[in-house]
Design a protein around this motif. Structure first.
Motif, PDB file in Angstrom:
ATOM      1  N   ARG A 151    -135.547 -31.598  33.449  1.00 11.73           N
ATOM      2  CA  ARG A 151    -136.115 -30.356  33.967  1.00 11.73           C
ATOM      3  C   ARG A 151    -136.867 -30.649  35.470  1.00 11.73           C
ATOM      4  O   ARG A 151    -136.385 -29.552  36.480  1.00 11.73           O
ATOM      5  CB  ARG A 151    -137.417 -29.717  33.244  1.00 11.73           C
ATOM      6  N   CYS A 152    -137.560 -31.498  35.943  1.00  5.77           N
ATOM      7  CA  CYS A 152    -137.785 -31.674  37.090  1.00  5.77           C
ATOM      8  C   CYS A 152    -136.847 -31.976  38.230  1.00  5.77           C
ATOM      9  O   CYS A 152    -136.919 -31.402  39.310  1.00  5.77           O
ATOM     10  CB  CYS A 152    -139.034 -32.769  37.146  1.00  5.77           C
ATOM     11  N   ILE A 153    -135.998 -32.895  37.856  1.00  5.92           N
ATOM     12  CA  ILE A 153    -134.708 -33.112  38.545  1.00  5.92           C
ATOM     13  C   ILE A 153    -133.988 -31.725  38.839  1.00  5.92           C
ATOM     14  O   ILE A 153    -133.658 -31.451  40.009  1.00  5.92           O
ATOM     15  CB  ILE A 153    -133.909 -34.125  37.980  1.00  5.92           C
ATOM     16  N   ASP A 154    -133.811 -31.119  37.725  1.00  8.86           N
ATOM     17  CA  ASP A 154    -133.190 -29.804  37.675  1.00  8.86           C
ATOM     18  C   ASP A 154    -133.630 -28.945  39.171  1.00  8.86           C
ATOM     19  O   ASP A 154    -132.968 -28.422  40.094  1.00  8.86           O
ATOM     20  CB  ASP A 154    -133.022 -29.039  36.356  1.00  8.86           C
ATOM     21  N   ARG A 155    -135.202 -28.726  38.880  1.00  7.73           N
ATOM     22  CA  ARG A 155    -135.834 -27.808  39.692  1.00  7.73           C
ATOM     23  C   ARG A 155    -135.639 -28.310  41.176  1.00  7.73           C
ATOM     24  O   ARG A 155    -135.353 -27.677  42.187  1.00  7.73           O
ATOM     25  CB  ARG A 155    -137.251 -27.982  39.439  1.00  7.73           C
ATOM     26  N   ILE A 156    -135.689 -29.773  41.434  1.00  4.59           N
ATOM     27  CA  ILE A 156    -135.799 -30.514  42.906  1.00  4.59           C
ATOM     28  C   ILE A 156    -134.258 -30.250  43.287  1.00  4.59           C
ATOM     29  O   ILE A 156    -134.211 -29.639  44.205  1.00  4.59           O
ATOM     30  CB  ILE A 156    -136.086 -31.756  42.638  1.00  4.59           C
ATOM     31  N   SER A 213    -130.683 -27.728  47.062  1.00  7.74           N
ATOM     32  CA  SER A 213    -129.476 -26.969  47.443  1.00  7.74           C
ATOM     33  C   SER A 213    -129.597 -25.908  48.138  1.00  7.74           C
ATOM     34  O   SER A 213    -128.761 -25.060  48.913  1.00  7.74           O
ATOM     35  CB  SER A 213    -128.418 -27.130  46.469  1.00  7.74           C
ATOM     36  N   GLU A 214    -130.590 -25.139  47.641  1.00 12.15           N
ATOM     37  CA  GLU A 214    -130.887 -23.662  48.255  1.00 12.15           C
ATOM     38  C   GLU A 214    -131.300 -23.739  49.862  1.00 12.15           C
ATOM     39  O   GLU A 214    -130.879 -23.223  50.431  1.00 12.15           O
ATOM     40  CB  GLU A 214    -132.226 -22.996  47.493  1.00 12.15           C
ATOM     41  N   ARG A 215    -132.131 -24.626  49.884  1.00 15.68           N
ATOM     42  CA  ARG A 215    -132.744 -25.224  51.266  1.00 15.68           C
ATOM     43  C   ARG A 215    -131.500 -25.457  52.115  1.00 15.68           C
ATOM     44  O   ARG A 215    -131.465 -25.118  53.193  1.00 15.68           O
ATOM     45  CB  ARG A 215    -133.750 -26.144  51.458  1.00 15.68           C
ATOM     46  N   GLY A 216    -130.308 -26.287  51.616  1.00 11.22           N
ATOM     47  CA  GLY A 216    -129.180 -26.861  52.041  1.00 11.22           C
ATOM     48  C   GLY A 216    -128.582 -25.669  52.529  1.00 11.22           C
ATOM     49  O   GLY A 216    -128.091 -25.436  53.674  1.00 11.22           O
ATOM     50  N   CYS A 217    -128.428 -24.520  51.570  1.00 12.01           N
ATOM     51  CA  CYS A 217    -127.650 -23.321  51.946  1.00 12.01           C
ATOM     52  C   CYS A 217    -128.048 -22.666  53.113  1.00 12.01           C
ATOM     53  O   CYS A 217    -127.592 -22.239  53.906  1.00 12.01           O
ATOM     54  CB  CYS A 217    -127.621 -22.584  50.787  1.00 12.01           C
ATOM     55  N   THR A 218    -129.502 -22.341  53.082  1.00 11.19           N
ATOM     56  CA  THR A 218    -130.177 -21.870  53.988  1.00 11.19           C
ATOM     57  C   THR A 218    -129.899 -22.473  55.231  1.00 11.19           C
ATOM     58  O   THR A 218    -129.890 -21.910  56.351  1.00 11.19           O
ATOM     59  CB  THR A 218    -131.920 -21.932  53.596  1.00 11.19           C
ATOM     60  N   LEU A 219    -130.316 -23.846  55.203  1.00  9.69           N
ATOM     61  CA  LEU A 219    -129.926 -24.441  56.569  1.00  9.69           C
ATOM     62  C   LEU A 219    -128.424 -24.338  56.982  1.00  9.69           C
ATOM     63  O   LEU A 219    -128.217 -24.064  58.305  1.00  9.69           O
ATOM     64  CB  LEU A 219    -130.093 -26.388  55.987  1.00  9.69           C
TER      65      LEU A 219
END
Lengths: 460, 460
Positions: free
Chosen positions: B428-433, B438-444
């Motif tokens: 669960r924690c790995i999923d969240r991280i 990846s969201e941050r990656g997309c934002t970047l």
């Protein structure tokens, strides 16, 4: 946990079936099965007591209750590798640092004297960027491949001498090149190392380390002559090498007057690397390398991690700290000084009555009794030494063993709680055994003379 | 014994002052100080709990009370070297023999996996009278000089490759020469070893051993393809060499279905030498070499004693026996099978939602999660793997680490009592991280695109 589950015969049969025969037994003709121990005493499966003169590993005494207590408490709390922070390792390193000269202030914890010596060799070679090593004749530094290479005691029987290993004469003032009648054996032996360095240089090779036990053990319980180490360190440093003091057998106060045997060479002498092991955990697998900031720095500079899975874990370090506490609280160095001196004195008295005793030497509870068939030639009395070991075991239930290239040195390295009474007992028993042995020897000599006479009569 | 005597900052300062910096800390920017542990949980100096996914050494769980009890009882009774007879060693050897194929029936007890591998190398060379060794790419077999020589993971950064060491391709079906689409990767990889042997022979050299972990760990938690070991053993035997299975990380039921990981290769396969270590004493320094009557016989025939000061002592063997008892009583192999399968299933589900998860592999509680920046090229996502490790520690207090030549494989080797709930939590924690990352990656990526667009506008 099994305690005396099997009869001695069954245990022996299982051992012969399951354990590599290179792992040898004491008293191989009739080995001893021990099921409990306390202090300096061992007890066999019938409850018979043996006096232990050789377990230098069980340094503060077998099964010391305060060590067990500390170990169990720490085992119940935490055992983990040293990639996590923990107080025990740093506190233990701090305590060890206090026992050493200031410059030996960086520590690496490992599981055995062999692991420590292997790491010392890596440190020396990394720091100096040289390869060659000078060792003492008959030396033994451990069972690993790298250490067999630097142990003449082993490599002569196995792989032979490597081109990067050089053997210096053992500074043995009883049997070696320079003896008790030499005005300055320390300097003279050190000069043999200098000559060896010159020889190595003449081949275009370079010295990484002079590697030696502070008191050579397998070599025959040798006490280095004064001045030797200081002079050797000078020569080795001039050659760009480092001085490694192997204190695996001799450290932690065994010599009594000092905590480390290298300190017997005076305050002017300090090794660059010290390895320690056997007595460190009182039987728990624990060992260590101490070195300087510069040498550790060169090792770090290679950029490669050194990770030792079990080395320095909280349980091992708690046990190490507990051993230091017992040495101090029970004043075991004082006991080693006192009992060792008494033992040496008794053995020296014995020497006045038995020609077979060629030499008595030692310091603290590191003592050797060298037996010779002829005091003038100093021919080793190997058979008698073996007989002393055997009879002490069979008749008196006392465990000693022999060392030296000819196995003619009866050695004493008992737990540090060894008492005056224990010393009295073992010397009394040795006296009796040698007396009987020499009488039998005379009888044998007499018999041989008779046979010879008889044969001569027949011939004429 | 010191428990949290110093503040974390003090401990860290002492460590930096006293311990060689080659001994690295986990989370070196902000290391964790652990003061107690139980089962699969660690507790820091503030009592905060960490889930431990990596301490394979504390095999049956941290501080298992029955191990502590047995250890303390034996420490109180006897600890002595194996030159004296004792039941524990033979009983322990007998129990280990029962877990192994019949031909692996001779044992040597030592203190660490490194000592075991060094001895295995000696045994192989002595028996075959050959010198050369074949190892797998990226392998790590220990910290001793002899083992750095046979560990590409180390020697590439240090002394370089010796002429007697030969590196075979890692049989990695995700990233290696032959992949999941190959009809028979086991045979194909085995043939690379055959080719290497031919090359060695063409130089007039001879193979003493093929030396490999049964599941390469540092190599990236690799599962060997079926048929590989049997075929390699055939080729190595034909060349007069022996097959050494390094089970230091993988033995004692970690893979669940079998007691030894080499057994995953089928009943037709049996190594000639097996080395074991890490989990064997649940943290106590204990390791072993198992071999055949013939190889042990050749080692005995050299006439030289093998003595290991601490190896096989009654305390170590009592602990070893207690570990075997716990594995059986608590049915930990069954737990490893069940929880390992569950963990793998959850990670595989995660893979359907996260492109960064290139591969999920494992067996029992030996599991790897390989992260890639591109599923087609399989380019390693080293930074993200490091970020997962860091965030799991900081946000969730879960300890994992990475392995593999590019440090992009998140590894799981937890104590064998690891539970379904633990697996659920970590996934669960790995999923969240990964989601946030990846969201941050997309934002970047989006930001970069904007900047680029902006720059382009300016240019025109």
């Amino acid at each position: 946990m099994a305690q005396d589950t099997f009869s001695k015969e069954e245990t022996l049969a299982m051992r012969r079936r399951l354990i590599g025969h290179s792992c040898r037994l004491f008293y191989s003709d009739d080995p001893v099965k021990i099921i409990r121990a306390r202090g300096q005493y061992l007890y066999d499966e019938h409850g018979k007591r043996y006096l232990d003169c050789i377990s230098n590993v069980q340094h503060v005494g077998h099964c010391h209750p305060s060590i067990t207590e500390v170990a169990a408490a720490q085992m119940d709390l935490l055992n983990i590798n040293t990639r996590f922070l923990h107080d025990n390792m740093v506190q233990y390193a701090d305590r060890l640092a206090a026992s050493l000269p200031d410059k030996l202030c960086i520590f690496y914890f490992v599981n055995s004297g062999s692991e420590a010596n292997d790491l010392a060799l890596r440190l020396a070679q990394q720091y100096t960027q040289h390869q060659d090593v000078i060792v003492l004749d008959h030396a033994y530094h451990g069972h690993l491949m790298s250490l067999i290479d630097i142990s003449p005691y082993k490599f002569r029987k196995l792989s032979g001498q490597k081109e990067w290993v050089h053997v210096a004469p053992l500074p043995d003032t009883y049997r070696g090149l320079y003896r008790e009648d030499h005005p300055n054996p320390g300097d003279a032996y050190a000069d043999t190392v200098k000559d060896l360095i010159d020889e190595v240089h003449s081949k275009g090779r370079k010295i990484s380390a002079f590697f030696a036990e502070s008191l050579p053990s397998v070599g025959g319980q040798i006490i280095m002559p004064q001045g030797y180490s200081t002079k050797v360190a000078e020569y080795v440093h001039s050659a760009g090498g480092v001085f490694v003091a192997d204190e695996v057998q001799t450290g932690f106060g065994r010599v009594g007057t000092h905590f480390w045997a290298f300190q017997l060479q005076g305050e002017g002498f300090c090794p660059d690397i010290v390895t320690m092991g056997k007595p460190m955990g009182n039987g728990h697998p624990l060992a260590c390398v101490a070195t300087t900031v510069e040498i550790a720095g060169a090792f770090t500079a290679n950029g490669v991690e050194y990770f030792n899975t079990f080395g320095g874990n909280p349980v091992s370090c708690a046990i190490g700290l507990a051993v230091l506490d017992v040495i101090e609280k029970e004043d075991l160095r004082r006991n080693a000084t006192k009992v060792g001196a008494h033992l040496k004195q008794l053995l020296t008295q014995l020497q006045t009555r038995h020609d077979i005793i060629g030499h008595v030497r030692g310091i603290g509870l590191f003592v050797g009794l060298e037996l010779v068939t002829d005091r003038r030639t100093r021919a080793p009395a190997t058979k008698t030494a073996a007989e002393v070991v055997k009879r002490l075991k069979e008749q008196d239930r006392i465990c000693v063993s022999t060392d030296g290239p000819w196995e003619n040195v009866v050695k004493f390295k008992p737990p540090m709680c060894f008492s005056i009474q224990d010393a009295d007992l073992v010397v009394r028993c040795i006296d009796r055994i040698i007396t009987v042995s020499s009488e039998r020897g005379c009888t044998l000599l007499h018999l041989q003379a008779c046979v010879q006479l008889n044969n001569t009569s027949k011939a004429t």
